[in-house]
Design a protein around this motif. Structure first.
Motif, PDB file in Angstrom:
ATOM      1  N   MET A   9      49.743  73.165  10.386  1.00 15.56           N
ATOM      2  CA  MET A   9      49.546  73.818  11.618  1.00 15.56           C
ATOM      3  C   MET A   9      48.780  74.973  11.535  1.00 15.56           C
ATOM      4  SD  MET A   9      50.008  74.086  14.993  1.00 15.56           S
ATOM      5  CE  MET A   9      51.212  72.676  15.121  1.00 15.56           C
ATOM      6  N   LEU A  10      48.810  75.920  10.346  1.00 17.23           N
ATOM      7  CA  LEU A  10      48.192  76.970  10.274  1.00 17.23           C
ATOM      8  C   LEU A  10      47.630  77.043   8.855  1.00 17.23           C
ATOM      9  CD1 LEU A  10      47.079  79.918  11.563  1.00 17.23           C
ATOM     10  CD2 LEU A  10      49.333  80.914  10.787  1.00 17.23           C
ATOM     11  N   THR A  11      46.540  77.247   8.629  1.00 13.70           N
ATOM     12  CA  THR A  11      45.949  77.205   7.226  1.00 13.70           C
ATOM     13  C   THR A  11      44.844  78.584   7.087  1.00 13.70           C
ATOM     14  OG1 THR A  11      45.998  74.727   6.937  1.00 13.70           O
ATOM     15  CG2 THR A  11      44.763  76.087   5.406  1.00 13.70           C
ATOM     16  N   ILE A  12      45.264  79.432   6.193  1.00 13.60           N
ATOM     17  CA  ILE A  12      44.488  80.577   5.835  1.00 13.60           C
ATOM     18  C   ILE A  12      43.904  80.413   4.459  1.00 13.60           C
ATOM     19  CG2 ILE A  12      44.511  83.015   5.490  1.00 13.60           C
ATOM     20  CD1 ILE A  12      46.754  83.290   7.543  1.00 13.60           C
ATOM     21  N   LYS A  54      43.628  70.776  15.504  1.00 11.67           N
ATOM     22  CA  LYS A  54      42.749  70.660  16.566  1.00 11.67           C
ATOM     23  C   LYS A  54      43.662  70.824  17.873  1.00 11.67           C
ATOM     24  CE  LYS A  54      38.923  67.701  18.670  1.00 11.67           C
ATOM     25  NZ  LYS A  54      38.129  66.695  18.322  1.00 11.67           N
ATOM     26  N   GLY A  55      43.303  71.483  18.722  1.00 12.66           N
ATOM     27  CA  GLY A  55      43.729  71.492  20.329  1.00 12.66           C
ATOM     28  C   GLY A  55      44.924  72.329  20.178  1.00 12.66           C
ATOM     29  N   ALA A  56      45.503  73.063  19.136  1.00 13.98           N
ATOM     30  CA  ALA A  56      46.596  73.842  19.089  1.00 13.98           C
ATOM     31  C   ALA A  56      46.469  75.154  20.012  1.00 13.98           C
ATOM     32  CB  ALA A  56      46.967  74.030  17.770  1.00 13.98           C
ATOM     33  N   ARG A  57      47.657  75.393  20.739  1.00 12.06           N
ATOM     34  CA  ARG A  57      47.572  76.372  21.468  1.00 12.06           C
ATOM     35  C   ARG A  57      48.197  77.818  20.825  1.00 12.06           C
ATOM     36  NH1 ARG A  57      49.450  75.726  27.384  1.00 12.06           N
ATOM     37  NH2 ARG A  57      51.387  74.985  26.292  1.00 12.06           N
ATOM     38  N   ILE A  58      47.723  78.874  20.957  1.00 12.63           N
ATOM     39  CA  ILE A  58      48.377  79.976  19.826  1.00 12.63           C
ATOM     40  C   ILE A  58      48.907  80.901  21.426  1.00 12.63           C
ATOM     41  CG2 ILE A  58      47.901  82.048  18.753  1.00 12.63           C
ATOM     42  CD1 ILE A  58      45.785  80.451  17.319  1.00 12.63           C
ATOM     43  N   LEU A  94      56.718  82.806  26.104  1.00 16.14           N
ATOM     44  CA  LEU A  94      57.643  81.889  26.092  1.00 16.14           C
ATOM     45  C   LEU A  94      57.425  80.684  27.032  1.00 16.14           C
ATOM     46  CD1 LEU A  94      60.719  83.995  25.326  1.00 16.14           C
ATOM     47  CD2 LEU A  94      59.107  83.080  23.691  1.00 16.14           C
ATOM     48  N   PHE A  95      57.009  81.165  28.472  1.00 15.83           N
ATOM     49  CA  PHE A  95      56.889  79.936  29.320  1.00 15.83           C
ATOM     50  C   PHE A  95      55.671  79.032  28.950  1.00 15.83           C
ATOM     51  CE2 PHE A  95      54.266  78.617  33.101  1.00 15.83           C
ATOM     52  CZ  PHE A  95      55.214  78.044  33.726  1.00 15.83           C
ATOM     53  N   GLN A  96      54.501  79.618  28.418  1.00 17.00           N
ATOM     54  CA  GLN A  96      53.456  78.857  27.990  1.00 17.00           C
ATOM     55  C   GLN A  96      53.812  77.755  26.833  1.00 17.00           C
ATOM     56  OE1 GLN A  96      50.503  81.744  26.815  1.00 17.00           O
ATOM     57  NE2 GLN A  96      51.127  83.081  28.556  1.00 17.00           N
ATOM     58  N   ASN A  97      54.706  77.960  26.236  1.00 12.50           N
ATOM     59  CA  ASN A  97      55.274  77.009  25.074  1.00 12.50           C
ATOM     60  C   ASN A  97      54.279  76.698  24.309  1.00 12.50           C
ATOM     61  OD1 ASN A  97      57.257  75.353  24.109  1.00 12.50           O
ATOM     62  ND2 ASN A  97      56.540  73.609  24.931  1.00 12.50           N
ATOM     63  N   PRO A  98      53.525  77.528  23.497  1.00  8.43           N
ATOM     64  CA  PRO A  98      52.311  77.375  22.655  1.00  8.43           C
ATOM     65  C   PRO A  98      52.939  76.607  21.291  1.00  8.43           C
ATOM     66  CG  PRO A  98      52.962  79.736  22.473  1.00  8.43           C
ATOM     67  CD  PRO A  98      53.853  79.103  23.667  1.00  8.43           C
ATOM     68  N   ASP A  99      51.901  75.954  20.874  1.00  9.32           N
ATOM     69  CA  ASP A  99      52.136  75.359  19.440  1.00  9.32           C
ATOM     70  C   ASP A  99      52.273  76.341  18.316  1.00  9.32           C
ATOM     71  OD1 ASP A  99      51.431  72.395  20.247  1.00  9.32           O
ATOM     72  OD2 ASP A  99      49.558  73.492  20.732  1.00  9.32           O
ATOM     73  N   ILE A 100      51.828  77.408  18.438  1.00  5.12           N
ATOM     74  CA  ILE A 100      52.012  78.530  17.542  1.00  5.12           C
ATOM     75  C   ILE A 100      52.385  79.599  18.337  1.00  5.12           C
ATOM     76  CG2 ILE A 100      50.895  79.919  15.750  1.00  5.12           C
ATOM     77  CD1 ILE A 100      49.066  77.703  15.047  1.00  5.12           C
ATOM     78  N   LEU A 101      53.490  80.440  17.996  1.00  2.00           N
ATOM     79  CA  LEU A 101      53.924  81.500  18.818  1.00  2.00           C
ATOM     80  C   LEU A 101      54.004  82.733  18.015  1.00  2.00           C
ATOM     81  CD1 LEU A 101      55.264  82.752  21.412  1.00  2.00           C
ATOM     82  CD2 LEU A 101      57.533  81.985  20.654  1.00  2.00           C
ATOM     83  N   LEU A 102      53.175  83.780  18.387  1.00  2.00           N
ATOM     84  CA  LEU A 102      53.193  85.127  17.550  1.00  2.00           C
ATOM     85  C   LEU A 102      54.023  86.137  18.265  1.00  2.00           C
ATOM     86  CD1 LEU A 102      49.356  85.040  16.744  1.00  2.00           C
ATOM     87  CD2 LEU A 102      51.268  83.989  15.490  1.00  2.00           C
ATOM     88  N   LEU A 103      54.879  86.525  17.807  1.00  2.00           N
ATOM     89  CA  LEU A 103      56.001  87.443  18.249  1.00  2.00           C
ATOM     90  C   LEU A 103      56.096  88.982  17.456  1.00  2.00           C
ATOM     91  CD1 LEU A 103      59.074  85.169  19.119  1.00  2.00           C
ATOM     92  CD2 LEU A 103      57.133  86.345  20.612  1.00  2.00           C
ATOM     93  N   ASP A 104      55.646  90.013  17.844  1.00  4.63           N
ATOM     94  CA  ASP A 104      55.435  91.299  17.093  1.00  4.63           C
ATOM     95  C   ASP A 104      56.518  92.230  17.586  1.00  4.63           C
ATOM     96  OD1 ASP A 104      54.803  93.680  15.888  1.00  4.63           O
ATOM     97  OD2 ASP A 104      52.655  93.322  16.296  1.00  4.63           O
ATOM     98  N   GLU A 105      57.593  92.367  17.171  1.00  2.00           N
ATOM     99  CA  GLU A 105      58.840  93.082  17.433  1.00  2.00           C
ATOM    100  C   GLU A 105      59.112  92.906  18.741  1.00  2.00           C
ATOM    101  OE1 GLU A 105      60.402  94.960  15.574  1.00  2.00           O
ATOM    102  OE2 GLU A 105      59.249  95.464  13.907  1.00  2.00           O
ATOM    103  N   VAL A 151      51.195  77.391   6.774  1.00  2.00           N
ATOM    104  CA  VAL A 151      52.186  77.136   7.451  1.00  2.00           C
ATOM    105  C   VAL A 151      52.226  75.800   8.145  1.00  2.00           C
ATOM    106  CG1 VAL A 151      53.662  78.170   9.264  1.00  2.00           C
ATOM    107  CG2 VAL A 151      52.142  79.780   7.910  1.00  2.00           C
ATOM    108  N   PRO A 152      53.310  74.935   7.852  1.00  2.00           N
ATOM    109  CA  PRO A 152      53.493  73.509   8.300  1.00  2.00           C
ATOM    110  C   PRO A 152      53.902  73.875   9.828  1.00  2.00           C
ATOM    111  CG  PRO A 152      54.267  73.485   6.108  1.00  2.00           C
ATOM    112  CD  PRO A 152      53.994  74.985   6.491  1.00  2.00           C
ATOM    113  N   LYS A 153      53.655  72.652  10.469  1.00  2.00           N
ATOM    114  CA  LYS A 153      54.282  72.380  11.838  1.00  2.00           C
ATOM    115  C   LYS A 153      55.801  72.573  11.882  1.00  2.00           C
ATOM    116  CE  LYS A 153      54.220  69.383  15.830  1.00  2.00           C
ATOM    117  NZ  LYS A 153      53.626  68.005  16.325  1.00  2.00           N
ATOM    118  N   GLY A 154      56.352  73.324  12.976  1.00  2.00           N
ATOM    119  CA  GLY A 154      57.663  73.666  12.970  1.00  2.00           C
ATOM    120  C   GLY A 154      58.603  74.566  12.061  1.00  2.00           C
ATOM    121  N   HIS A 155      57.751  75.141  11.259  1.00  2.00           N
ATOM    122  CA  HIS A 155      58.132  76.058  10.435  1.00  2.00           C
ATOM    123  C   HIS A 155      58.260  77.545  11.323  1.00  2.00           C
ATOM    124  CE1 HIS A 155      57.831  74.347   6.749  1.00  2.00           C
ATOM    125  NE2 HIS A 155      57.373  75.465   5.995  1.00  2.00           N
TER     126      HIS A 155
END
Length: 609
Positions: free
Chosen positions: A1-4, A62-66, A161-172, A24-28
């Motif tokens: 899902m995410l590769t650095i 490809k096509g993943a929404r952040i 949260l409503f956007q239901n992205p494939d990768i969600l980034l939450l800072d505090e 980071v594999p999908k669903g982690h």
């Protein structure tokens, strides 16, 4: 899902990340942790392409929404619910395309995609999320411009949260939430189907929501499997042998138990106090290691005024014509440890302002001891510090006397050496600013310390330091916090504030969690259709549970205690300590057994009643 890969990023000549890799594999569900200033928020900006790396790559499927929470919501006249719905740009774009597209294949794709993102249920989904974050139906129709500060941040959180992205980034994400809303967010993230990365200084929240940890330290990213406490255990075992950890663990427990013993029977009479004793007894090596890392400080000791030192009788509390709390009867004594619980807006901070003498009563009677001194910490105070001053200058202004030696000695008690004392406040970390505020508010050795969300922006080590300082302090503590660890470790009374009333709560924190969840369920049932309500009414009510079987409980206690001892012995074996995978599996199993033992202990207490 995410590769650095080989990621390097520098800012102002300082390297935050250097040739580091991460997958980071999908669903982690990942907690991103590391020292303040290590670059956690910067990494989020790199992933969301807000800034560019100096070298290396960040790739997604490809096509993943952040999705990342916007730091500011625009000051617009749009309603909350509409702004949340409109935050999904893909949904808006698909509807626009559907209006003009003529190609049958493209039209089919558009409607398939609208179906996939649940576009037609947008209003219902947005309403559920906003309700979970504290906005009722009426509030959802109000304009964003009517809200400020933390409430707008809740709207920003609702939008992502409503956007239901494939990768969600939450800072505090919990910084602007109350205890009740944090419970809702925990449940939401536990059911979240996508991948998320979470920055948080709340150990309990991390342990409840994540299944992996990414540690950012020394410009590198390292992935660990398990909860936050499992991660800390593994790191600790890498640094020192098990016996040394055990000794630190016991020393930490003994230190906190000494406080309880000082207050004798008073600290053991209520269920909350029993919960606190159990929390101390369960403290493991993670608590000890974090406590050791923390930069400690100490509150000055007040003189004993006896009991009571503050009372309210038939008090009416509010602002102008608006009554928030009515018929309040409370008494506060020396050494009381009180946590105020209740949803935001119910009156916790308002009550604290009355005790602090910053808000007059609308009616009723207030009595205070003539020599009472009060220290007051409000969550917004770090924003009010003069960032051009140094800690030394700020404290000298409070002392109102030219006593340099005394000033520097007091700053030293709060972890400020001469270099830090002479550093501009604007250059201090969030934890250092909070320690300075604790120093300033406690300078006069207050008999009561009022703490309104004191842990916002504090890292895990600073929270541990605050807990230790409060447990060494012999005065009275009244606490508003969404941090369960702080509440359990510091308080032995709970006052529940709801429906305009202030009442003692006989249950412990887990009992309060159950009450909050039941309230949410009741609200959901109320908002459903008549047909759904009838179905709910027809659900068969379970018969009351029989009194627990004491023999079975004692047998289970013995069984799981032996399993715990066997695992702990296994973890001491050199070949296990050298094998990270085996240690991780044993640590996870050890954690589950401790949870099982905790549940059995609860049954044991019930059986004794």
């Amino acid at each position: 899902m995410l590769t650095i890969k080989n990621l390097t990023y520098r800012i102002a000549g300082r390297t935050l990340l250097e040739n580091t890799d991460l997958s980071v594999p999908k669903g982690h569900k990942v907690g991103l942790v590391g020292p303040n200033g290590a670059g956690k928020t910067t990494l989020f900006k790199l992933i969301s392409q807000e800034i560019e790396a100096d070298s290396g790559s960040i790739d997604t499927i490809k096509g993943a929404r952040i999705g990342i929470v916007r730091q500011e919501m625009p000051d617009i006249e749009q309603s909350l619910i509409q702004s949340v719905i409109d935050s999904d740009e893909e949904r808006l774009d698909l509807f626009k395309q559907a209006e003009t597209e003529t190609d049958p294949d493209k039209i089919a794709y558009i409607y398939d995609r609208l179906e996939a993102i649940d576009a037609y249920a947008a209003e219902a989904r947005a309403s559920v999320i906003l309700a979970g974050l504290g906005f009722d139906e009426a509030a959802q129709q109000r304009k964003i411009s009517e809200y400020s500060g933390g409430w707008r941040m809740r709207v920003a959180l609702a939008a992502v949260l409503f956007q239901n992205p494939d990768i969600l980034l939450l800072d505090e994400p919990t910084n602007h939430l109350d205890f009740e809303t944090v419970i809702w967010l925990e449940n939401f993230l536990n059911q979240y189907q996508g991948t998320f990365l979470l920055i948080s200084h709340d150990r309990h929240f991390l342990n409840k929501t994540i299944n992996h940890v990414v540690h950012l330290e020394n410009q590198e990213l390292t992935l660990y499997k398990g909860s936050y406490d499992t991660f800390e255990t593994l790191r600790a075992q890498q640094r020192m042998n098990q016996q040394a950890l055990f000794e630190k663990q016991q020393a930490h427990k003994d230190h906190l138990m000494n406080f309880v013993k000082r207050f004798g029977a008073k600290a053991t009479k209520a269920k909350q106090a029993q919960s606190r004793l159990k929390a101390i007894e369960r403290m493991d090596m993670v608590d000890a290691v974090i406590s050791e890392r923390a930069i400690g400080f100490k509150f000055p000791e007040p003189d004993d005024l006896g009991t009571p030192i503050f009372t309210l009788e038939k008090a009416k509390i509010g602002y102008g014509d608006k009554v928030i709390l009515n018929n309040v009867d409370v008494s506060i004594g020396t050494g009381d440890r009180i946590a105020l619980l209740g949803e935001n807006g119910n009156g916790k901070s308002t009550l604290i302002k009355v005790i602090a003498d910053k808000l007059a009563l609308l009616g009723g009677d207030k009595q205070t001891h003539g020599k009472l001194r009060i220290g007051y910490f409000a969550q917004h105070q770090t924003d009010e510090l003069d960032i051009t001053q140094t800690p030394y200058e700020a404290l000298m202004a409070v002392m109102k006397a030219d006593k340099e030696a005394q000033c520097r000695a007091l700053l030293g008690r709060f972890g400020f050496n001469k270099e830090k004392s002479d550093t501009q406040i604007g250059k201090l970390s969030g934890g250092e600013k909070a320690r300075l505020l604790f120093c300033l508010m406690s300078f006069h050795a207050p008999h009561i310390m009022l703490l309104d969300e004191p842990t916002n922006h504090l890292d895990i080590e600073s929270r541990a330091a605050l807990t230790n300082a409060l447990n060494n302090y012999t005065g009275t503590v009244i606490l508003v916090s969404h941090d369960p660890y702080l509440i359990e470790a510091v308080s032995d009374q709970i006052w529940l504030i709801r429906a305009g009333q202030v009442k003692p709560f006989s249950e412990d924190l887990e009992g309060y969690r159950a009450l909050v969840k039941e309230d949410k369920r009741a609200q959901n049932r109320k908002s459903k259709s008549k047909k759904q309500a009838e179905k709910t009414a027809n659900i068969k009510i379970e018969e009351p549970k029989k009194k627990p079987n004491m023999k079975k409980i004692e047998a289970d206690l013995e069984k799981y205690s032996k399993e715990r001892d066997l695992i702990e012995a296994k973890m001491l074996e050199p070949e296990i300590m050298a094998d990270m995978d085996k240690m991780a599996k044993l640590s996870t199993k050890h954690e589950k057994i401790l949870e099982k033992l905790s549940l059995i202990e609860e049954e044991y207490l019930i059986a004794l009643e």
